[in-house]
Design a protein around this motif. Structure first.
Motif, mmCIF file in Angstrom:
data_model
loop_
_atom_site.group_PDB
_atom_site.id
_atom_site.type_symbol
_atom_site.label_atom_id
_atom_site.label_comp_id
_atom_site.label_asym_id
_atom_site.label_seq_id
_atom_site.Cartn_x
_atom_site.Cartn_y
_atom_site.Cartn_z
ATOM 1 N N ALA A 93 0.818 -1.210 0.000
ATOM 2 C CA ALA A 93 0.000 0.000 0.000
ATOM 3 C C ALA A 93 0.854 1.264 0.000
ATOM 4 N N GLY A 94 2.135 1.158 0.407
ATOM 5 C CA GLY A 94 2.914 2.368 0.566
ATOM 6 C C GLY A 94 4.075 2.521 -0.394
ATOM 7 N N THR A 95 4.388 1.529 -1.209
ATOM 8 C CA THR A 95 5.546 1.641 -2.076
ATOM 9 C C THR A 95 5.400 0.737 -3.276
ATOM 10 N N ALA A 96 6.168 1.028 -4.303
ATOM 11 C CA ALA A 96 6.178 0.166 -5.486
ATOM 12 C C ALA A 96 7.380 -0.752 -5.492
ATOM 13 N N LEU A 97 8.199 -0.755 -4.434
ATOM 14 C CA LEU A 97 9.454 -1.490 -4.467
ATOM 15 C C LEU A 97 9.533 -2.606 -3.446
ATOM 16 N N GLU A 98 8.407 -3.007 -2.853
ATOM 17 C CA GLU A 98 8.421 -4.090 -1.869
ATOM 18 C C GLU A 98 8.594 -5.434 -2.571
ATOM 19 N N MET A 99 9.747 -6.081 -2.333
ATOM 20 C CA MET A 99 10.001 -7.368 -2.978
ATOM 21 C C MET A 99 10.477 -8.410 -1.965
ATOM 22 N N THR A 100 10.097 -8.194 -0.693
ATOM 23 C CA THR A 100 10.437 -9.187 0.330
ATOM 24 C C THR A 100 9.282 -10.149 0.559
ATOM 25 N N MET A 101 8.096 -9.629 0.785
ATOM 26 C CA MET A 101 6.942 -10.482 1.055
ATOM 27 C C MET A 101 6.488 -11.144 -0.240
ATOM 28 N N ASN A 102 6.325 -12.458 -0.203
ATOM 29 C CA ASN A 102 5.941 -13.160 -1.420
ATOM 30 C C ASN A 102 4.443 -13.016 -1.651
ATOM 31 N N MET A 103 4.093 -12.163 -2.565
ATOM 32 C CA MET A 103 2.685 -11.921 -2.864
ATOM 33 C C MET A 103 2.506 -11.768 -4.365
ATOM 34 N N PRO A 104 1.350 -12.177 -4.858
ATOM 35 C CA PRO A 104 1.135 -12.158 -6.307
ATOM 36 C C PRO A 104 0.983 -10.744 -6.834
ATOM 37 N N PRO A 105 1.234 -10.554 -8.135
ATOM 38 C CA PRO A 105 0.965 -9.249 -8.752
ATOM 39 C C PRO A 105 -0.532 -8.978 -8.754
ATOM 40 N N GLU A 106 -0.886 -7.737 -8.941
ATOM 41 C CA GLU A 106 -2.291 -7.335 -8.917
ATOM 42 C C GLU A 106 -2.685 -6.804 -10.293
ATOM 43 N N PRO A 107 -3.142 -7.680 -11.192
ATOM 44 C CA PRO A 107 -3.475 -7.235 -12.553
ATOM 45 C C PRO A 107 -4.519 -6.123 -12.524
ATOM 46 N N PRO A 108 -4.231 -4.983 -13.118
ATOM 47 C CA PRO A 108 -5.163 -3.840 -13.036
ATOM 48 C C PRO A 108 -6.520 -4.123 -13.660
ATOM 49 N N GLU A 109 -6.560 -5.039 -14.632
ATOM 50 C CA GLU A 109 -7.843 -5.326 -15.283
ATOM 51 C C GLU A 109 -8.834 -6.037 -14.362
ATOM 52 N N MET A 110 -8.324 -6.570 -13.226
ATOM 53 C CA MET A 110 -9.203 -7.275 -12.294
ATOM 54 C C MET A 110 -9.763 -6.356 -11.212
ATOM 55 N N THR A 111 -9.243 -5.142 -11.086
ATOM 56 C CA THR A 111 -9.604 -4.274 -9.972
ATOM 57 C C THR A 111 -11.107 -4.004 -9.901
ATOM 58 N N ALA A 112 -11.687 -3.533 -10.989
ATOM 59 C CA ALA A 112 -13.111 -3.191 -10.989
ATOM 60 C C ALA A 112 -13.980 -4.429 -10.779
ATOM 61 N N LEU A 113 -13.593 -5.543 -11.410
ATOM 62 C CA LEU A 113 -14.375 -6.768 -11.269
ATOM 63 C C LEU A 113 -14.392 -7.261 -9.825
ATOM 64 N N LEU A 114 -13.240 -7.227 -9.163
ATOM 65 C CA LEU A 114 -13.175 -7.678 -7.776
ATOM 66 C C LEU A 114 -14.002 -6.777 -6.867
ATOM 67 N N ALA A 115 -13.900 -5.472 -7.076
ATOM 68 C CA ALA A 115 -14.670 -4.543 -6.243
ATOM 69 C C ALA A 115 -16.169 -4.758 -6.431
ATOM 70 N N GLU A 116 -16.586 -4.861 -7.681
ATOM 71 C CA GLU A 116 -18.019 -5.032 -7.967
ATOM 72 C C GLU A 116 -18.541 -6.362 -7.441
ATOM 73 N N SER A 117 -17.797 -7.440 -7.680
ATOM 74 C CA SER A 117 -18.274 -8.764 -7.272
ATOM 75 C C SER A 117 -18.282 -8.919 -5.755
ATOM 76 N N GLY A 436 4.035 -2.311 -7.902
ATOM 77 C CA GLY A 436 2.694 -2.094 -8.419
ATOM 78 C C GLY A 436 2.528 -2.375 -9.902
ATOM 79 N N ASP A 437 3.570 -2.166 -10.684
ATOM 80 C CA ASP A 437 3.467 -2.452 -12.113
ATOM 81 C C ASP A 437 4.811 -2.976 -12.614
ATOM 82 N N ALA A 438 4.806 -3.501 -13.821
ATOM 83 C CA ALA A 438 6.005 -4.142 -14.369
ATOM 84 C C ALA A 438 7.142 -3.151 -14.561
ATOM 85 N N LEU A 439 6.822 -1.900 -14.870
ATOM 86 C CA LEU A 439 7.868 -0.898 -15.069
ATOM 87 C C LEU A 439 8.598 -0.609 -13.767
ATOM 88 N N ALA A 440 7.849 -0.441 -12.673
ATOM 89 C CA ALA A 440 8.473 -0.210 -11.369
ATOM 90 C C ALA A 440 9.326 -1.406 -10.963
#
Length: 463
Positions: A93-117, A436-440
């Motif tokens: 939630a606070g940075t784009a450079l966190e690479m210690t905690m093993n967590m999946p990427p968050e595809p932006p195309e899923m954001t609206a669908l997850l919120a709505e569902s 947060g994204d592949a570029l970062a």
């Protein structure tokens, strides 16, 4: 003798490395496990030399090595203290450079669908029913949906042997309490999930590390251990292993299952990342169903906040017995989380999420392969972390590199966090899902590569 001193005495006797190199390894391991905390005062050199029965000069050299790694500080007249970590990198939630905690990427195309569902699912639920105590192990609906979901990885399990739990970590605590008797050991890979080390330490249980080869956990060593002292349980992470990303072959799985069956050793199959595989390997729970507790969950494949896990026990009777240990440690899974997960599975959104996450993982792994093209690393297109070797020629140790990257607001995890035998490889695990994204992520990886290539930073001060 303090608990730390007693632990070090045992580990020093087991280690094949020189004492002065083992001492900083032990400090780093104890900080990772919580046995030592930042600003804890270490025993005085003279006292520790007497307690450990080792030469004062050798011990002083070990402390000097620990200072070099950035693990401790020493002040004349006041002793040596465990060093506080560099300023912590905030989580996603606070940075784009966190690479210690093993967590999946968050595809932006899923954001609206997850919120709505999620709004529809929770809005349509009986709010009071979700605020009451639930049937332990999940409601009948949740267990039924989970069972259908798990047919993909464990096709022949019994539906009445499935339990819904509040996360894989909680399930592991309950399983170890249930399966490991006093005096028994937990048989484990020499590189393993750090959480297991913490659990074993808190429960006062002993790990029996097994060597590994190019594929992973060494089955021959497992059998040798079973012959000399039967372990209470074998803990295994056979698919997209954390941290190395290795997946055991069918032949290796059959060999391990055969040994467990012959020596009657229960298996905890931690399949935290298995859902990410498009082509699912044969589970140990299929090869040795009467002995294996299969554990998987949503947090590592969908999002860390979705604290829902599923356990497939060998039988309904085993599930009932396990539920007692789970109830004692966690009471029940969150009704809101487990209901949301079940509905996402039922309406197909979970499968859409998996497909989107797999696609994003493939993109990020391709970028990482380009950045680290000239370096030794292990990875798989199906997962969102990689295991990067830190070349000895650079002068970096993995722990030093991780500490200095923290000063650049980049988090990676050194090999010591995963080592169960006190002999960690000089490597770091990098999570590609945190940024947060592949570029970062790409920018972060270039910074990692640059720091490895410029060991002149090695003795620069950490602010």
């Amino acid at each position: 003798m303090s608990n730390v001193t007693a632990h070090w005495l045992k580990r020093l006797a087991e280690s094949e490395k020189p004492v002065y190199q083992t001492i900083p390894d032990l400090i780093e391991e104890d900080v990772a496990s919580g046995r030592l905390r930042p600003r804890d005062r270490l025993p005085a050199l003279r006292d520790l030399s007497d307690a450990l029965k080792i030469n004062y000069t050798t011990l002083a050299r070990g402390y000097a090595e620990a200072r070099k790694r950035g693990l401790i500080d020493s002040r004349a007249g006041s002793g040596s203290y465990v060093r506080g970590r560099p300023p912590a990198v905030p989580l996603r939630a606070g940075t784009a450079l966190e690479m210690t905690m093993n967590m999946p990427p968050e595809p932006p195309e899923m954001t609206a669908l997850l919120a709505e569902s999620s709004a529809q699912i929770i809005g349509a639920a009986d709010a009071w029913s979700l605020l009451r105590y639930q049937d332990f192990g999940g409601t009948q609906f949740e267990r039924s949906v989970a069972s259908q979901w798990l047919r993909h990885t464990v096709p022949d399990h019994r539906a009445d042997a499935v339990l819904v739990c509040p996360g894989i970590h909680n399930a592991l605590v309950a399983l170890l309490l249930r399966l490991v008797k006093p005096g028994e050991t937990i048989c484990v890979d020499c590189l393993a999930y750090p959480g297991l080390k913490v659990i074993a330490n808190q429960l006062g249980m002993t790990l029996a590390p097994l060597p590994r080869d190019d594929e992973g956990l060494d089955a021959t060593a497992f059998e040798a251990l079973c012959k000399t002292r039967k372990p209470g349980v074998l803990y295994c992470n056979p698919t997209l292993q954390n941290p190395t990303t290795r997946t055991l072959s069918q032949n290796r799985r059959e060999h391990i299952a055969d040994i467990a069956l012959r020596y009657d050793v229960p298996i905890i199959e931690d399949d935290a990342y298995g859902m990410l595989c498009e082509k699912t390997p044969v589970a140990l729970a299929t090869l040795a169903p009467e002995l294996t507790y299969y554990v998987t969950g949503m947090s590592k494949c969908f999002g860390a906040g979705l604290r829902v896990a599923y356990v497939v026990a060998p039988s309904a009777r085993h599930a009932q017995r396990l539920s007692g240990a789970l109830r004692a440690t966690t009471v029940m899974a969150s009704p809101y989380m487990s209901h949301l997960a079940a509905r996402w599975i039922e309406n197909g959104i979970a499968q859409q999420m998996l497909a989107a996450i797999r696609s994003e993982c493939a993109v990020r792994q391709h970028i990482a392969a380009q950045v680290f093209a000239s370096r030794a690393f292990e990875t798989s297109k199906d997962c969102f972390h990689l295991w990067l070797t830190v070349p000895a020629a650079t002068g970096w140790s993995a722990s030093e590199l991780a500490s200095h990257l923290r000063t650049k607001q980049i988090g990676v995890v050194s090999g010591a966090a995963f080592s169960t035998d006190g002999n960690p490889p000089n490597a770091v695990r990098i999570c590609l899902g945190g940024p947060g994204d592949a570029l970062a992520m790409e920018e972060s990886l270039h910074l990692v590569a640059d720091m490895i290539d410029h060991p002149d930073h090695l003795h620069s001060p950490m602010l």
